[in-house]
Design an enzyme around this catalytic site. Structure first.
Site, mmCIF file in Angstrom:
data_model
loop_
_atom_site.group_PDB
_atom_site.id
_atom_site.type_symbol
_atom_site.label_atom_id
_atom_site.label_comp_id
_atom_site.label_asym_id
_atom_site.label_seq_id
_atom_site.Cartn_x
_atom_site.Cartn_y
_atom_site.Cartn_z
ATOM 1 N N ASP A 30 5.378 -2.059 -14.728
ATOM 2 C CA ASP A 30 6.038 -2.544 -13.518
ATOM 3 C C ASP A 30 6.793 -3.837 -13.796
ATOM 4 O O ASP A 30 7.897 -4.051 -13.283
ATOM 5 C CB ASP A 30 5.000 -2.792 -12.412
ATOM 6 C CG ASP A 30 4.515 -1.490 -11.791
ATOM 7 O OD1 ASP A 30 3.607 -1.566 -10.946
ATOM 8 O OD2 ASP A 30 5.030 -0.431 -12.150
ATOM 9 N N LYS A 42 -0.844 -8.391 -0.403
ATOM 10 C CA LYS A 42 -0.172 -7.143 -0.781
ATOM 11 C C LYS A 42 -1.258 -6.181 -1.252
ATOM 12 O O LYS A 42 -1.723 -6.254 -2.387
ATOM 13 C CB LYS A 42 0.863 -7.386 -1.879
ATOM 14 C CG LYS A 42 1.692 -6.151 -2.213
ATOM 15 C CD LYS A 42 2.781 -6.489 -3.233
ATOM 16 C CE LYS A 42 3.632 -5.259 -3.521
ATOM 17 N NZ LYS A 42 2.854 -4.154 -4.115
ATOM 18 N N ASP A 92 10.661 -4.271 -13.235
ATOM 19 C CA ASP A 92 11.199 -5.288 -12.340
ATOM 20 C C ASP A 92 12.210 -6.179 -13.054
ATOM 21 O O ASP A 92 13.228 -6.574 -12.480
ATOM 22 C CB ASP A 92 10.059 -6.149 -11.782
ATOM 23 C CG ASP A 92 9.171 -5.362 -10.830
ATOM 24 O OD1 ASP A 92 7.968 -5.708 -10.742
ATOM 25 O OD2 ASP A 92 9.648 -4.427 -10.188
ATOM 26 N N CYS A 133 13.839 12.464 -36.664
ATOM 27 C CA CYS A 133 13.045 12.778 -35.474
ATOM 28 C C CYS A 133 11.710 13.381 -35.903
ATOM 29 O O CYS A 133 11.683 14.325 -36.702
ATOM 30 C CB CYS A 133 13.806 13.758 -34.587
ATOM 31 S SG CYS A 133 12.830 14.421 -33.209
ATOM 32 N N SER A 171 11.070 -0.100 0.198
ATOM 33 C CA SER A 171 10.262 -0.972 -0.635
ATOM 34 C C SER A 171 10.672 -2.418 -0.385
ATOM 35 O O SER A 171 11.614 -2.699 0.363
ATOM 36 C CB SER A 171 10.444 -0.608 -2.102
ATOM 37 O OG SER A 171 11.803 -0.686 -2.459
ATOM 38 N N LEU A 172 9.970 -3.355 -1.011
ATOM 39 C CA LEU A 172 10.263 -4.775 -0.850
ATOM 40 C C LEU A 172 10.835 -5.339 -2.138
ATOM 41 O O LEU A 172 10.481 -4.910 -3.236
ATOM 42 C CB LEU A 172 8.988 -5.551 -0.484
ATOM 43 C CG LEU A 172 8.300 -5.177 0.838
ATOM 44 C CD1 LEU A 172 7.042 -6.024 1.027
ATOM 45 C CD2 LEU A 172 9.244 -5.382 2.011
#
Length: 841
Positions: free
Chosen positions: A33, A116, A37, A418, A82-83
């Site tokens: 996260d 929260k 962000d 790969c 969302s915030l």
């Protein structure tokens, strides 16, 4: 604007979109996260500084997120946004300053502040004071109906208190699992030998997604209310709190308490940034002693009129902010660094770790993001590292403990090949991401392409999970997505049996048991004769499953009464159902880089026809609002590949049908001008002003091709611009592109209707509501077909409703419609109407 800025924005979008896909669609996140962000904020900052970078499909313009397929989908009356996030004091102060400047108030600003909560966001709907529906947040627009599970939560009122209860009330809040309940649940589970919950957040989310509400009832869940959605007082609908109920957010919370909703006792009202930061400090210090998990605090402007004045950006309200706590960290050892290959070939390094507990979860893998991040941290196999579960969810390697590095370690290098297909791993200049060059010859990329193709927002093939996709690709039964439409029930059964066998010997023994137990006992001697009884010790290659299938192993016609077949029959039915789709779903399912749902929808609306889109020169895509050069070139590159065109041909040949084809939008007519084309070709030094000047003087591409710079100069074009254009046209590929684009532009103008000829739907301007269960099609499908005919499909009944479609078990909406005299349609009438107007499929 520097090219480096454009490239950085492109890279940020690519990484964010990939993160969204893995988190919401695949449930397999690869970045934290905190990292997400950081990427998101950097993209927002770039787009704010350079507004010309903003596109409609930019991640900054939407809410991420995905809805599971186990429950009925419900569209929120008002989106659950969302915030915006803050991670330091400066961002909090900037938030307050922005509101202060906008409001122009001389008095200190007051904010409602609250923890929260770390659970699952939910929307509860009450009609006439009674609970009628609970819906998860989902992707913000569409969630899952988990009403029966919500009813099992004792803290959720089923009937509201008081006399001033609105006719309709939607309450937003968080379902969470208290820490003591989580601990007690795991103790009992351990005593019974059952699987433990990883953490309270996962426990809450998993409990609400139980199909059996009796299981949910056994889970220690609770609820806090923190906001409202739709409100109806008497006959008036409000998308915000009416003055008659409350003028501040804190007063609204007090009213929710009075109606019987649990509201956190930690909610306060404070003034200014100092008050916000002091509250953050107090809650942070008390965090470990709280009876529930939190991952930050939330600040909301208390004055509701001020909230309305501040408004929203596309992703979040301007009047609210989430101030997140630092992530939790632990140290462990890197045992290996491996490469994972994604759908677009992105090669992402992953650290395999010595298992360690971080924030209540055992972590064994952590993302390293990309080769540049590894080089920056200098992560090596054997290192002691700090692992962070940013946002208390996804693990990442945050730092290396250099003084604990063992001797003789070596710096890590990106492999040249790969690990899945052996193709070269390459990186384009200026890019942070390395990619496998094998494209769809690489099984890893094929698997990701299949996962995307069958996902809910694409072709929506229900029941085809990730593990079985791996079996399909590894076995070679499917080489391209079109091969899905050739699968049979027998193939699926055969694949399932081979994939679940531990070895070829076990497979053959199982085959013998099935044959011997049915009408095939006479074959037992034959099986013994070929050595099935003796199988067991010989070493076999790891590819034995695929080898058996590629060798043309015959389908076993075993006693079907003893073999579960329903799952395979359901899957084939789901594949068959997916043949009928829409243009926007089909385009999105193709997995074109940078083409998300909104871009696919725009392409469908503006061009309307797959055959037109797949043969369109890339500059013409830029005429669609919010499609820039990067997306247009990506579209052109995709459709220029013969393999991609062949894949589309195969899908159409296997009777995938696009049911909403229509002529190009008349709105394009004003965009299809030579001046715009010259601008869209991105010719150096040809600005919009110069493009208009050249178009006026010459009138066509052909008139520009052979004259060199002199005629341009004579027409008043500056020498440097004239030379740049003439030089650009001397490149054969550029000349071919310009001529092709001019011809297609003319053809487009010829095929589209005049603006006055644009068709209108029979339901244009009418509001329709659907309630109950429909037998012949889903409510989402009915909604799409009604919208295609011009209707607006609403979630609640009012005097403005044209008619209500009532299916089985229609509830309060039907009663409301009857009381208001709204026309009622049953499903038969709906189907007849859709058929009459070409929307029967």
């Amino acid at each position: 604007m520097e090219q480096g800025v454009i490239e950085r924005a492109r890279e940020l979008r690519r990484r964010i979109e990939n993160a969204d896909h893995r988190y919401y669609d695949l449930a397999d996140p690869e970045i934290t996260d905190a990292q997400y962000d950081q990427l998101f904020r950097e993209l927002q900052e770039l787009e704010q500084k350079y507004p010309e970078l903003v596109t409609a499909d930019s991640p900054s313009m939407r809410v991420g997120g995905a809805v599971r397929k186990s429950f009925v989908k419900v569209r929120h009356s008002i989106p659950m946004l969302s915030l915006a996030n803050a991670f330091d004091e400066v961002e909090v102060k900037n938030f307050v300053d922005r509101i202060f400047r906008r409001m122009g108030s001389s008095n200190p600003l007051e904010f409602s502040v609250e923890p929260k909560f770390d659970g699952l966001a939910i929307s509860l709907r009450y009609e006439l004071g009674k609970f009628v529906q609970g819906v998860t947040r989902g992707d913000g627009d569409v969630g899952e109906d988990v009403s029966e599970n919500i009813r099992t939560i004792r803290s959720v009122p089923l009937k509201l208190k008081g006399n001033n209860v609105p006719a309709i009330l939607e309450v937003r809040g968080e379902v969470y699992m208290p820490r003591d309940g989580f601990s007690e649940f795991n103790k009992r589970a351990m005593a019974r030998g059952e699987k433990l919950l990883a953490n309270p957040r996962n426990g809450a989310a998993g409990s609400l997604r139980q199909l059996d509400s009796r299981i949910s009832a056994q889970r220690p869940l609770s609820f806090f209310a923190y906001g409202v959605g739709l409100i109806q007082v008497e006959q008036d609908l409000f998308e915000e709190i009416p003055q008659s109920i409350a003028s501040t957010h804190s007063a609204m919370l007090a009213q929710l308490r009075a109606w019987g909703f649990p509201v956190s006792s930690l909610v306060e009202v404070v003034q200014g940034s100092d008050g916000l930061l002091a509250y953050y400090q107090r809650i942070g210090e008390a965090r470990d002693g709280l009876p529930f998990d939190i991952d930050g605090v939330v600040y909301k402007l208390d004055d509701l009129a001020g909230q309305r004045e501040m408004g929203f950006v596309s992703r979040a309200p301007r009047w609210a902010l989430a101030h997140k706590f630092p992530a939790q960290e632990q140290s462990t050892t890197v045992e290996a660094i491996e490469i994972q290959i994604g759908r677009t070939g992105a090669a992402t390094p992953v650290a395999r770790l010595k298992p360690v507990h971080v924030a209540g979860v055992i972590v064994t893998n952590a993302t390293l993001h990309n080769a540049d991040q590894i080089a920056r941290l200098d992560v090596r196999v054997g290192d002691t590292v700090i692992v962070r579960r940013a946002g208390d969810v996804i693990p990442e390697v945050a730092a290396v403990v250099a003084d604990q590095r063992p001797p003789a370690t070596q710096s890590w290098q990106m492999p040249t090949q790969c690990p899945v297909c052996g193709s070269e791993i390459v990186r384009e200049e200026g890019q942070a991401v390395w990619r496998c060059s094998g494209e769809l010859t690489c099984p890893a990329q094929r698997k990701e392409a299949f996962r995307h193709f069958v996902s809910r927002r694409a072709m929506d093939v229900d029941g085809l999970g990730e593990k079985f996709i791996e079996v399909l690709v590894d076995s070679g039964v499917v080489q391209g997505v079109a091969d899905l439409y050739l699968l049979t029930v027998d193939q699926l059964l055969q694949l399932r049996m081979i994939s679940t066998a531990e070895s070829p010997h076990a497979f053959l023994r199982e085959a013998r048991e099935h044959l011997a137990s049915g009408a095939y006992a006479q074959l037992e001697a034959t099986l013994v004769g070929i050595g099935v009884d003796l199988a067991g010790e010989r070493e076999v290659p790891q590819t034995w499953q695929a080898d058996l299938l590629r060798a043309g192993l015959p389908t076993f016609d075993w006693n079907r009464k003893k073999i579960a077949t329903k799952w395979a029959e359901n899957l084939i039915e789901a594949i068959e159902t997916s043949r009928d789709t829409t243009l926007e779903r089909f385009l999105f399912a193709l997995g074109i880089e940078h083409v998300g749902e909104s871009t696919a929808k725009a392409l469908s609306a503006w061009f309307g026809d797959l055959d037109l889109i797949r043969h369109l020169p890339w500059p013409l895509f830029k005429r669609v609002p919010d499609i820039g050069g990067e997306v247009a070139r990506s579209l052109g590159h995709f459709f220029d590949q013969p393999g991609n065109q062949k894949a589309i041909d195969h899908l159409l040949a296997r009777k995938v049908r696009i049911g909403d084809t229509h002529p190009p939008s008349p709105k394009l007519r004003g965009e299809l001008r030579l001046a715009n084309l010259l601008e869209d070709l991105e010719i150096p030094k040809v600005t919009p002003i110069r493009a208009a000047q050249i178009a006026t003087a010459f009138g066509s591409i052909d008139a520009l091709r052979n004259g060199g710079p002199e005629p341009l100069v004579e027409a008043g074009v500056p020498q440097s611009v004239a030379e740049s254009l003439a030089t650009w046209l001397l490149v054969p590929a550029n000349d071919t592109l310009a001529v092709k684009a001019q011809k297609k532009l003319s053809a487009l103008l010829a095929m589209m209707p005049e603006a006055g000829e644009e068709k209108t739907g029979p339901l244009d301007g009418q509001t329709v509501v659907i309630t109950g269960t429909l037998a012949a099609l889903t409510r989402d499908a009915a909604k799409q077909r009604l919208e295609a005919l011009g209707a607006k499909v609403a979630g609640s009944v009012s005097k403005k409703t044209a008619f209500l479609v009532a299916g089985e078990e229609a509830g309060s909406k039907l009663d409301k419609a009857q009381s208001l005299g709204v026309e009622i349609w049953d499903e038969a009438r709906l189907l007849a109407f859709l058929g009459e107007h070409g929307q029967q499929r």
